[in-house]
Write a protein that holds these residues in place. Structure first.
Motif, PDB file in Angstrom:
ATOM      1  N   LEU A  53       0.869  -1.025   0.059  1.00  0.00           N
ATOM      2  CA  LEU A  53       0.063   0.051   0.011  1.00  0.00           C
ATOM      3  C   LEU A  53       0.900   1.360  -0.035  1.00  0.00           C
ATOM      4  O   LEU A  53       0.464   2.274  -0.670  1.00  0.00           O
ATOM      5  CB  LEU A  53      -0.920  -0.069   1.284  1.00  0.00           C
ATOM      6  CG  LEU A  53      -2.053   1.151   1.230  1.00  0.00           C
ATOM      7  CD1 LEU A  53      -2.929   1.185   0.268  1.00  0.00           C
ATOM      8  CD2 LEU A  53      -2.722   1.054   2.529  1.00  0.00           C
ATOM      9  N   ALA A  54       1.832   1.239   0.811  1.00  0.00           N
ATOM     10  CA  ALA A  54       2.900   2.346   0.986  1.00  0.00           C
ATOM     11  C   ALA A  54       3.487   2.550  -0.673  1.00  0.00           C
ATOM     12  O   ALA A  54       3.584   3.966  -1.000  1.00  0.00           O
ATOM     13  CB  ALA A  54       4.162   2.035   1.894  1.00  0.00           C
ATOM     14  N   VAL A  68       0.635   4.076  -3.035  1.00  0.00           N
ATOM     15  CA  VAL A  68       0.453   5.520  -2.819  1.00  0.00           C
ATOM     16  C   VAL A  68       1.805   6.335  -3.028  1.00  0.00           C
ATOM     17  O   VAL A  68       1.696   7.575  -3.679  1.00  0.00           O
ATOM     18  CB  VAL A  68       0.043   5.707  -1.128  1.00  0.00           C
ATOM     19  CG1 VAL A  68      -0.333   7.096  -0.907  1.00  0.00           C
ATOM     20  CG2 VAL A  68      -1.131   5.036  -1.144  1.00  0.00           C
ATOM     21  N   TRP A 119       1.844   6.895  -6.888  1.00  0.00           N
ATOM     22  CA  TRP A 119       0.768   7.715  -7.315  1.00  0.00           C
ATOM     23  C   TRP A 119       1.337   9.056  -6.918  1.00  0.00           C
ATOM     24  O   TRP A 119       1.482  10.164  -7.884  1.00  0.00           O
ATOM     25  CB  TRP A 119      -0.464   7.289  -7.013  1.00  0.00           C
ATOM     26  CG  TRP A 119      -1.649   7.973  -7.593  1.00  0.00           C
ATOM     27  CD1 TRP A 119      -1.817   9.039  -8.191  1.00  0.00           C
ATOM     28  CD2 TRP A 119      -3.065   7.772  -7.561  1.00  0.00           C
ATOM     29  NE1 TRP A 119      -2.715   9.577  -8.887  1.00  0.00           N
ATOM     30  CE2 TRP A 119      -3.768   8.459  -7.990  1.00  0.00           C
ATOM     31  CE3 TRP A 119      -3.724   6.649  -6.616  1.00  0.00           C
ATOM     32  CZ2 TRP A 119      -5.214   8.637  -8.324  1.00  0.00           C
ATOM     33  CZ3 TRP A 119      -5.036   6.770  -6.780  1.00  0.00           C
ATOM     34  CH2 TRP A 119      -5.726   7.676  -7.488  1.00  0.00           C
ATOM     35  N   TRP A 120       1.175   9.397  -5.775  1.00  0.00           N
ATOM     36  CA  TRP A 120       1.248  10.880  -5.101  1.00  0.00           C
ATOM     37  C   TRP A 120       2.504  11.207  -5.576  1.00  0.00           C
ATOM     38  O   TRP A 120       2.939  12.639  -5.725  1.00  0.00           O
ATOM     39  CB  TRP A 120       0.815  10.925  -3.772  1.00  0.00           C
ATOM     40  CG  TRP A 120      -0.646  10.708  -3.673  1.00  0.00           C
ATOM     41  CD1 TRP A 120      -1.391   9.589  -3.373  1.00  0.00           C
ATOM     42  CD2 TRP A 120      -1.772  11.419  -4.375  1.00  0.00           C
ATOM     43  NE1 TRP A 120      -2.568   9.462  -3.403  1.00  0.00           N
ATOM     44  CE2 TRP A 120      -2.911  10.470  -4.018  1.00  0.00           C
ATOM     45  CE3 TRP A 120      -1.910  12.555  -4.901  1.00  0.00           C
ATOM     46  CZ2 TRP A 120      -4.231  11.271  -4.286  1.00  0.00           C
ATOM     47  CZ3 TRP A 120      -3.325  13.200  -5.300  1.00  0.00           C
ATOM     48  CH2 TRP A 120      -4.358  12.343  -5.029  1.00  0.00           C
ATOM     49  N   VAL A 179     -11.270   0.072  -1.986  1.00  0.00           N
ATOM     50  CA  VAL A 179     -10.420   1.002  -2.534  1.00  0.00           C
ATOM     51  C   VAL A 179     -10.456   1.398  -3.838  1.00  0.00           C
ATOM     52  O   VAL A 179     -10.425   2.640  -4.340  1.00  0.00           O
ATOM     53  CB  VAL A 179      -8.758   0.355  -2.240  1.00  0.00           C
ATOM     54  CG1 VAL A 179      -7.709   1.368  -2.828  1.00  0.00           C
ATOM     55  CG2 VAL A 179      -8.514   0.190  -0.631  1.00  0.00           C
ATOM     56  N   ILE A 224     -10.783   4.973  -5.651  1.00  0.00           N
ATOM     57  CA  ILE A 224     -10.178   5.493  -6.686  1.00  0.00           C
ATOM     58  C   ILE A 224     -11.091   5.992  -7.994  1.00  0.00           C
ATOM     59  O   ILE A 224     -10.826   7.173  -8.609  1.00  0.00           O
ATOM     60  CB  ILE A 224      -9.063   4.430  -7.416  1.00  0.00           C
ATOM     61  CG1 ILE A 224      -8.237   4.151  -6.148  1.00  0.00           C
ATOM     62  CG2 ILE A 224      -8.429   4.839  -8.858  1.00  0.00           C
ATOM     63  CD1 ILE A 224      -7.327   3.095  -6.480  1.00  0.00           C
ATOM     64  N   TYR A 241     -12.807   9.301  -6.988  1.00  0.00           N
ATOM     65  CA  TYR A 241     -11.905  10.216  -7.309  1.00  0.00           C
ATOM     66  C   TYR A 241     -11.866  10.822  -8.676  1.00  0.00           C
ATOM     67  O   TYR A 241     -11.983  11.950  -9.083  1.00  0.00           O
ATOM     68  CB  TYR A 241     -10.687  10.051  -6.820  1.00  0.00           C
ATOM     69  CG  TYR A 241      -9.220  10.968  -7.021  1.00  0.00           C
ATOM     70  CD1 TYR A 241      -9.202  12.254  -6.753  1.00  0.00           C
ATOM     71  CD2 TYR A 241      -8.574  10.665  -8.425  1.00  0.00           C
ATOM     72  CE1 TYR A 241      -8.285  13.164  -7.085  1.00  0.00           C
ATOM     73  CE2 TYR A 241      -7.198  11.404  -8.770  1.00  0.00           C
ATOM     74  CZ  TYR A 241      -7.461  12.829  -8.064  1.00  0.00           C
ATOM     75  OH  TYR A 241      -6.379  13.700  -8.493  1.00  0.00           O
ATOM     76  N   PHE A 267      -3.461  -1.226  -9.361  1.00  0.00           N
ATOM     77  CA  PHE A 267      -3.798  -1.680  -7.963  1.00  0.00           C
ATOM     78  C   PHE A 267      -4.704  -3.065  -8.277  1.00  0.00           C
ATOM     79  O   PHE A 267      -4.429  -3.903  -7.588  1.00  0.00           O
ATOM     80  CB  PHE A 267      -4.774  -0.601  -7.421  1.00  0.00           C
ATOM     81  CG  PHE A 267      -5.348  -1.410  -6.087  1.00  0.00           C
ATOM     82  CD1 PHE A 267      -4.639  -0.798  -4.986  1.00  0.00           C
ATOM     83  CD2 PHE A 267      -6.473  -1.824  -5.835  1.00  0.00           C
ATOM     84  CE1 PHE A 267      -5.139  -1.021  -3.448  1.00  0.00           C
ATOM     85  CE2 PHE A 267      -7.028  -2.030  -4.489  1.00  0.00           C
ATOM     86  CZ  PHE A 267      -6.348  -1.745  -3.577  1.00  0.00           C
ATOM     87  N   SER A 284       2.805  -0.772 -10.234  1.00  0.00           N
ATOM     88  CA  SER A 284       2.798   0.681  -9.734  1.00  0.00           C
ATOM     89  C   SER A 284       4.290   1.389 -10.284  1.00  0.00           C
ATOM     90  O   SER A 284       4.035   2.655 -10.830  1.00  0.00           O
ATOM     91  CB  SER A 284       2.818   0.941  -8.360  1.00  0.00           C
ATOM     92  OG  SER A 284       1.525   0.310  -7.718  1.00  0.00           O
TER      93      SER A 284
END
Length: 243
Positions: free
Chosen positions: A18-19, A22, A25-26, A125, A129, A132, A198, A212
């Protein structure tokens, strides 16, 4: 089929996955936003072309073609916004097929089979997404609407009493709104890309982490190193020399 208890729903590997997701992406979003203001990329080059478009728009009275282009841009955002709603509806339907889907995916899972709670958490999740993405695309549509209003209220080429500096300032505002709308569209597309990454988590955390990183590499190449970007940059240089 053996499954992990709810208390161990997220183990260390899940948290790392998960880390990484994220961060990719960000982290890439921050990187692209930071460097788009300091070096040439698709975003900065296209903004220059939009500025040239709006400057030429103010020099002509017939703006039917401009309105048609604006409508096409708006339709693209509308298409993805409606697609996001359909995907969200499909994801909610997937809750009813949890056991069957887990049974199929357990043959590909590299660590241990998923529990039903873990399956439902991942579906949630994905819903977040695509929600968003929906709000991003609809905001892009609204901004294109605002830009259409600016185009409709733009002074005509034959209109008197308007200084050239005022026309240039108006063109800058129109180009800025159009670029903001395009940026929101770009953020929505990124959400689609990372949603696909994901989905690799349904096959295992390693698939998600690898996907990712691959998505980041694809996005970086397309925005900073692609042939399209280089061609647009050459066109921008030719335009500056011609002017």
């Amino acid at each position: 089929m053996e499954s992990r208890p709810a208390s161990l729903l997220l183990n260390t590997l899940d948290l790392v996955t998960l880390a990484v997701f994220v961060l990719c992406w960000w982290g890439y979003a921050f990187y692209a936003l930071y460097h788009s203001k300091r070096r040439a990329c698709l975003v900065s080059v296209l903004h220059q072309f939009r500025l040239a478009w709006m400057s030429r728009l103010l020099r002509r009275d017939n703006r039917i073609a401009d309105a048609s282009v604006m409508a096409n841009l708006e339709r693209s955002s509308l298409f993805f916004a409606s697609s996001s709603l359909l995907i969200i509806a499909g994801l909610f339907t997937a809750f009813n097929y949890s056991e069957k889907a887990i049974g199929i995916l357990s043959d590909f899972y590299l660590v241990s089979p998923m529990s039903q709670q873990e399956w439902e958490l991942k579906i949630i999740v994905l819903v977040i997404i695509f929600s968003y993405a929906f709000f991003t695309f609809t905001w892009s549509v609204r901004q294109y609407n605002f830009c259409s209003v600016l185009v409709g209220s733009a002074p005509l080429a034959t209109e008197r009493g308007i200084e050239d500096s005022e026309r240039e300032l108006y063109a800058m505002h129109m180009a800025q709104i159009c670029s903001l709308a395009a940026n929101q569209f770009n953020y929505g597309l990124r959400a689609y890309y990372f949603a696909m990454a994901f989905c690799g988590w349904f096959l295992g955390p390693y698939f998600c982490m690898a996907a990712s990183v691959i998505v980041v590499a694809v996005l970086y190449r397309r925005e900073f190193r692609s042939k399209t970007f280089k061609t647009l940059s050459r066109g921008l240089v030719m335009k500056s020399h011609a002017s």
